[in-house]
Design a protein around this motif. Sequence first.
Motif, PDB file in Angstrom:
ATOM      1  N   GLN A  37      -0.645  14.056  12.026  1.00  0.00           N
ATOM      2  CA  GLN A  37       0.011  14.725  13.147  1.00  0.00           C
ATOM      3  C   GLN A  37       0.668  16.023  12.688  1.00  0.00           C
ATOM      4  O   GLN A  37       0.583  17.048  13.361  1.00  0.00           O
ATOM      5  CB  GLN A  37       1.048  13.805  13.783  1.00  0.00           C
ATOM      6  CG  GLN A  37       0.456  12.656  14.555  1.00  0.00           C
ATOM      7  CD  GLN A  37       1.508  11.664  15.023  1.00  0.00           C
ATOM      8  OE1 GLN A  37       2.638  11.668  14.558  1.00  0.00           O
ATOM      9  NE2 GLN A  37       1.114  10.800  15.953  1.00  0.00           N
ATOM     10  N   LYS A  38       1.321  15.959  11.541  1.00  0.00           N
ATOM     11  CA  LYS A  38       1.975  17.156  11.005  1.00  0.00           C
ATOM     12  C   LYS A  38       0.934  18.232  10.707  1.00  0.00           C
ATOM     13  O   LYS A  38       1.128  19.402  11.036  1.00  0.00           O
ATOM     14  CB  LYS A  38       2.745  16.800   9.738  1.00  0.00           C
ATOM     15  CG  LYS A  38       3.488  17.962   9.127  1.00  0.00           C
ATOM     16  CD  LYS A  38       4.247  17.529   7.887  1.00  0.00           C
ATOM     17  CE  LYS A  38       4.963  18.710   7.259  1.00  0.00           C
ATOM     18  NZ  LYS A  38       5.659  18.333   6.023  1.00  0.00           N
ATOM     19  N   LEU A  39      -0.170  17.840  10.089  1.00  0.00           N
ATOM     20  CA  LEU A  39      -1.242  18.773   9.775  1.00  0.00           C
ATOM     21  C   LEU A  39      -1.812  19.398  11.050  1.00  0.00           C
ATOM     22  O   LEU A  39      -2.027  20.602  11.121  1.00  0.00           O
ATOM     23  CB  LEU A  39      -2.353  18.072   8.994  1.00  0.00           C
ATOM     24  CG  LEU A  39      -3.557  18.915   8.613  1.00  0.00           C
ATOM     25  CD1 LEU A  39      -3.146  20.068   7.698  1.00  0.00           C
ATOM     26  CD2 LEU A  39      -4.613  18.055   7.950  1.00  0.00           C
ATOM     27  N   PHE A  40      -2.018  18.585  12.068  1.00  0.00           N
ATOM     28  CA  PHE A  40      -2.557  19.090  13.331  1.00  0.00           C
ATOM     29  C   PHE A  40      -1.601  20.110  13.947  1.00  0.00           C
ATOM     30  O   PHE A  40      -2.026  21.172  14.408  1.00  0.00           O
ATOM     31  CB  PHE A  40      -2.796  17.937  14.307  1.00  0.00           C
ATOM     32  CG  PHE A  40      -3.330  18.391  15.632  1.00  0.00           C
ATOM     33  CD1 PHE A  40      -4.637  18.810  15.766  1.00  0.00           C
ATOM     34  CD2 PHE A  40      -2.505  18.421  16.748  1.00  0.00           C
ATOM     35  CE1 PHE A  40      -5.125  19.246  16.983  1.00  0.00           C
ATOM     36  CE2 PHE A  40      -2.984  18.862  17.974  1.00  0.00           C
ATOM     37  CZ  PHE A  40      -4.297  19.266  18.090  1.00  0.00           C
ATOM     38  N   ARG A  41      -0.285  19.814  13.949  1.00  0.00           N
ATOM     39  CA  ARG A  41       0.692  20.763  14.499  1.00  0.00           C
ATOM     40  C   ARG A  41       0.672  22.081  13.723  1.00  0.00           C
ATOM     41  O   ARG A  41       0.762  23.153  14.308  1.00  0.00           O
ATOM     42  CB  ARG A  41       2.091  20.148  14.478  1.00  0.00           C
ATOM     43  CG  ARG A  41       2.331  19.134  15.583  1.00  0.00           C
ATOM     44  CD  ARG A  41       3.803  18.762  15.699  1.00  0.00           C
ATOM     45  NE  ARG A  41       4.309  18.097  14.510  1.00  0.00           N
ATOM     46  CZ  ARG A  41       4.278  16.792  14.286  1.00  0.00           C
ATOM     47  NH1 ARG A  41       3.760  16.000  15.182  1.00  0.00           N
ATOM     48  NH2 ARG A  41       4.781  16.289  13.179  1.00  0.00           N
ATOM     49  N   GLN A  42       0.546  21.994  12.405  1.00  0.00           N
ATOM     50  CA  GLN A  42       0.497  23.213  11.599  1.00  0.00           C
ATOM     51  C   GLN A  42      -0.767  24.019  11.895  1.00  0.00           C
ATOM     52  O   GLN A  42      -0.723  25.249  11.958  1.00  0.00           O
ATOM     53  CB  GLN A  42       0.552  22.865  10.111  1.00  0.00           C
ATOM     54  CG  GLN A  42       1.912  22.361   9.672  1.00  0.00           C
ATOM     55  CD  GLN A  42       1.901  21.839   8.241  1.00  0.00           C
ATOM     56  OE1 GLN A  42       0.862  21.465   7.704  1.00  0.00           O
ATOM     57  NE2 GLN A  42       3.076  21.799   7.627  1.00  0.00           N
ATOM     58  N   GLU A  43      -1.877  23.346  12.102  1.00  0.00           N
ATOM     59  CA  GLU A  43      -3.122  24.044  12.432  1.00  0.00           C
ATOM     60  C   GLU A  43      -3.010  24.732  13.787  1.00  0.00           C
ATOM     61  O   GLU A  43      -3.490  25.855  13.968  1.00  0.00           O
ATOM     62  CB  GLU A  43      -4.312  23.079  12.431  1.00  0.00           C
ATOM     63  CG  GLU A  43      -4.643  22.495  11.079  1.00  0.00           C
ATOM     64  CD  GLU A  43      -5.113  23.522  10.058  1.00  0.00           C
ATOM     65  OE1 GLU A  43      -5.518  24.628  10.439  1.00  0.00           O
ATOM     66  OE2 GLU A  43      -5.056  23.196   8.865  1.00  0.00           O
ATOM     67  N   VAL A  44      -2.371  24.079  14.743  1.00  0.00           N
ATOM     68  CA  VAL A  44      -2.186  24.680  16.071  1.00  0.00           C
ATOM     69  C   VAL A  44      -1.315  25.926  15.959  1.00  0.00           C
ATOM     70  O   VAL A  44      -1.606  26.960  16.566  1.00  0.00           O
ATOM     71  CB  VAL A  44      -1.582  23.655  17.054  1.00  0.00           C
ATOM     72  CG1 VAL A  44      -1.106  24.325  18.324  1.00  0.00           C
ATOM     73  CG2 VAL A  44      -2.607  22.576  17.377  1.00  0.00           C
ATOM     74  N   GLU A  45      -0.247  25.856  15.157  1.00  0.00           N
ATOM     75  CA  GLU A  45       0.618  27.025  14.973  1.00  0.00           C
ATOM     76  C   GLU A  45      -0.140  28.167  14.311  1.00  0.00           C
ATOM     77  O   GLU A  45       0.033  29.326  14.677  1.00  0.00           O
ATOM     78  CB  GLU A  45       1.860  26.650  14.150  1.00  0.00           C
ATOM     79  CG  GLU A  45       2.861  25.815  14.909  1.00  0.00           C
ATOM     80  CD  GLU A  45       3.338  26.485  16.182  1.00  0.00           C
ATOM     81  OE1 GLU A  45       3.680  27.691  16.160  1.00  0.00           O
ATOM     82  OE2 GLU A  45       3.363  25.796  17.227  1.00  0.00           O
ATOM     83  N   LEU A  46      -0.977  27.853  13.338  1.00  0.00           N
ATOM     84  CA  LEU A  46      -1.786  28.884  12.679  1.00  0.00           C
ATOM     85  C   LEU A  46      -2.740  29.530  13.681  1.00  0.00           C
ATOM     86  O   LEU A  46      -2.891  30.753  13.709  1.00  0.00           O
ATOM     87  CB  LEU A  46      -2.566  28.284  11.508  1.00  0.00           C
ATOM     88  CG  LEU A  46      -3.511  29.233  10.768  1.00  0.00           C
ATOM     89  CD1 LEU A  46      -2.743  30.403  10.165  1.00  0.00           C
ATOM     90  CD2 LEU A  46      -4.278  28.482   9.692  1.00  0.00           C
TER      91      LEU A  46
END
Length: 145
Positions: A37-46
């Motif tokens: 989930q954390k990785l997905f949120r970071q990818e969305v922000e990128l």
Amino acid sequence: MAYTAHRPDTDLEARGRTTQEDASIGELLSAVTSDAQKLFRQEVELAKAEIREEATKAGKAAGMYGGAGFAGYMTVLFASLALTFGLANVMDWGWAALIVTALWGVAAAVMYAMGRSKMKQVHPKPERTVQTLKEDAEWARHPTS
């Protein structure tokens, strides 16, 4: 009731385990889910950051199109009037207007070429995000490699 600091080892010992290696599958799955989930949120922000960057480039290119169009219009309007009146002194009005019209066409072609070169610099697809998502997918398929 006295407050005691939370210690992971104490929790494991309370559950009858001596180390984190003995953690249950549920706990491990929970940790993996949290990390995903954390990785997905970071990818969305990128992705959002990349899209904002490309939108800024597109906005600047559009502004240049608009500015060039207006400035070109005003310049060509007054220059063409002056040129038409000047040429009309040495030739027929029809020929003078045709020559000025040809000059308008050249100016339009130049502005189009400049705008097109600026638009080619815009990349709407978030390239870095796509690359990191591919890397994440590869890692997920082979996490120990």
